[in-house]
Design a protein around this motif. Structure first.
Motif, PDB file in Angstrom:
ATOM      1  N   GLN A 137      -6.724  51.569 -52.319  1.00 33.79           N
ATOM      2  CA  GLN A 137      -7.285  52.821 -51.943  1.00 33.79           C
ATOM      3  C   GLN A 137      -6.555  53.726 -50.970  1.00 33.79           C
ATOM      4  OE1 GLN A 137     -11.109  53.196 -52.226  1.00 33.79           O
ATOM      5  NE2 GLN A 137     -10.132  52.063 -53.854  1.00 33.79           N
ATOM      6  N   CYS A 181      -8.688  54.895 -43.867  1.00 35.54           N
ATOM      7  CA  CYS A 181      -9.185  54.919 -45.144  1.00 35.54           C
ATOM      8  C   CYS A 181     -10.787  54.908 -45.183  1.00 35.54           C
ATOM      9  CB  CYS A 181      -8.821  53.904 -46.185  1.00 35.54           C
ATOM     10  SG  CYS A 181      -9.112  52.382 -46.110  1.00 35.54           S
ATOM     11  N   THR A 182     -11.475  55.866 -46.130  1.00 30.18           N
ATOM     12  CA  THR A 182     -13.035  55.641 -46.052  1.00 30.18           C
ATOM     13  C   THR A 182     -13.511  54.434 -46.881  1.00 30.18           C
ATOM     14  OG1 THR A 182     -13.008  57.807 -45.544  1.00 30.18           O
ATOM     15  CG2 THR A 182     -15.016  57.162 -46.586  1.00 30.18           C
ATOM     16  N   ASN A 216     -15.849  53.871 -49.592  1.00 37.19           N
ATOM     17  CA  ASN A 216     -16.507  54.413 -50.291  1.00 37.19           C
ATOM     18  C   ASN A 216     -17.688  53.554 -51.013  1.00 37.19           C
ATOM     19  OD1 ASN A 216     -15.567  56.820 -50.079  1.00 37.19           O
ATOM     20  ND2 ASN A 216     -13.849  56.377 -51.138  1.00 37.19           N
ATOM     21  N   GLU A 262     -16.713  57.490 -38.492  1.00 37.56           N
ATOM     22  CA  GLU A 262     -16.412  58.782 -38.133  1.00 37.56           C
ATOM     23  C   GLU A 262     -17.137  59.621 -38.855  1.00 37.56           C
ATOM     24  OE1 GLU A 262     -12.194  59.265 -38.326  1.00 37.56           O
ATOM     25  OE2 GLU A 262     -11.750  58.117 -36.489  1.00 37.56           O
ATOM     26  N   SER A 319     -19.517  58.242 -41.458  1.00 40.60           N
ATOM     27  CA  SER A 319     -18.772  57.525 -42.616  1.00 40.60           C
ATOM     28  C   SER A 319     -17.924  56.349 -42.283  1.00 40.60           C
ATOM     29  CB  SER A 319     -17.557  58.413 -43.142  1.00 40.60           C
ATOM     30  OG  SER A 319     -18.010  59.405 -44.009  1.00 40.60           O
ATOM     31  N   GLN A 320     -18.146  55.115 -42.586  1.00 45.87           N
ATOM     32  CA  GLN A 320     -17.518  53.858 -42.422  1.00 45.87           C
ATOM     33  C   GLN A 320     -16.261  53.800 -42.810  1.00 45.87           C
ATOM     34  OE1 GLN A 320     -20.485  51.390 -44.415  1.00 45.87           O
ATOM     35  NE2 GLN A 320     -21.359  50.773 -42.415  1.00 45.87           N
ATOM     36  N   LYS A 321     -15.267  53.711 -42.012  1.00 41.99           N
ATOM     37  CA  LYS A 321     -13.804  53.553 -42.297  1.00 41.99           C
ATOM     38  C   LYS A 321     -13.126  52.101 -41.745  1.00 41.99           C
ATOM     39  CE  LYS A 321     -13.661  58.588 -42.258  1.00 41.99           C
ATOM     40  NZ  LYS A 321     -13.128  59.801 -41.760  1.00 41.99           N
ATOM     41  N   ARG A 359      -9.518  51.570 -39.789  1.00 40.88           N
ATOM     42  CA  ARG A 359      -8.208  51.932 -39.288  1.00 40.88           C
ATOM     43  C   ARG A 359      -7.318  50.671 -39.166  1.00 40.88           C
ATOM     44  NH1 ARG A 359      -6.609  55.924 -35.605  1.00 40.88           N
ATOM     45  NH2 ARG A 359      -8.653  56.323 -35.413  1.00 40.88           N
TER      46      ARG A 359
END
Length: 225
Positions: A69, A84-85, A87, A142, A145-147, A149
């Motif tokens: 990703q 990264c998101t 998805n 953020e 959106s679930q991400k 770090r």
């Protein structure tokens, strides 16, 4: 993994509640309590995931794997990190594992969950700070959106990708599937038994039926034998 049909689960549910002398339950009522029961069973199994290989197998329909990703370097953090998101259209319930590819040759570096309380101490630590052998991650939200770090060693700025496994939300069962002879449950036959028992318990309890206690006693006897 054998999967039962929703219509057969509906029939099993009716059999259970009729034993408690409850009247006929229409598909709309069954669907509502079925989705509640699925949530309860999934939550219970997620809480014991690490302790049981059987639970791991039971929840395999919810486990999704994402490879390579794309990551974006975040220059606003005091520590070197990238974002990264996740998805997943249905969102996720739990992160199972995370690894990162720092370059074409440094791949699948394991990432460990980092709590906010230990962030500064760990990332500044001489032995614990991120390296090409070990990195860290925290889940973030953020802009709805679930991400992820991921904190990485300095010096890596391009071509970074991540790999992760997550447990997604179970499918919401629509009323139409309950009476359709071609629609199958997402999970195994064994899990369906737990779901139907939970659904019957919820329905009888929700109606404040005086036979609720005798129903629970009968279910406990089945578990013990």
């Amino acid at each position: 993994m054998e999967k039962p049909k929703y219509i057969d689960m509906y029939k099993d549910f009716l059999t259970l509640v009729k034993k408690a002398r409850v009247g006929t339950v229409v598909p709309e009522e069954f669907t509502r309590v079925l989705n509640l029961a699925i949530e309860e069973v999934v939550n219970t199994r997620l809480s014991t995931l690490e302790m049981s290989k059987k639970v791991y197998d039971d929840l395999s329909p919810l486990r999704k794997t994402f490879k390579s990703q794309a990551m974006t370097i975040d220059t606003n953090d005091n520590f070197t990190s990238c974002i990264c998101t996740i998805n997943s259209t249905s969102g996720y319930r739990r992160i199972a594992s995370v690894s990162i590819n720092l370059s074409a040759t440094i791949k699948n570096v394991k990432c460990h969950l980092l709590s906010s309380a230990e962030k500064t101490e760990v990332l500044n630590g001489y032995y614990s700070k991120p390296s090409k052998y070990k990195c860290y991650y925290i889940p973030v939200v953020e802009s709805s959106s679930q991400k992820l770090r991921i904190f990485i060693p300095s010096g890596y700025t391009t071509g970074i990708t991540s790999n992760f496994d997550i447990y997604v939300n179970p499918d919401v069962v629509p009323v139409a599937d309950v009476t359709d002879n071609t629609k199958y449950f997402q999970f195994s036959k064994e899990v369906s038994v737990s779901v139907i028992n939970a659904a019957a318990r919820m329905y009888i309890e929700g109606n404040a039926d005086p036979r609720y206690q005798s129903f629970l006693t009968e279910q406990q006897i089945k578990l013990n034998n």
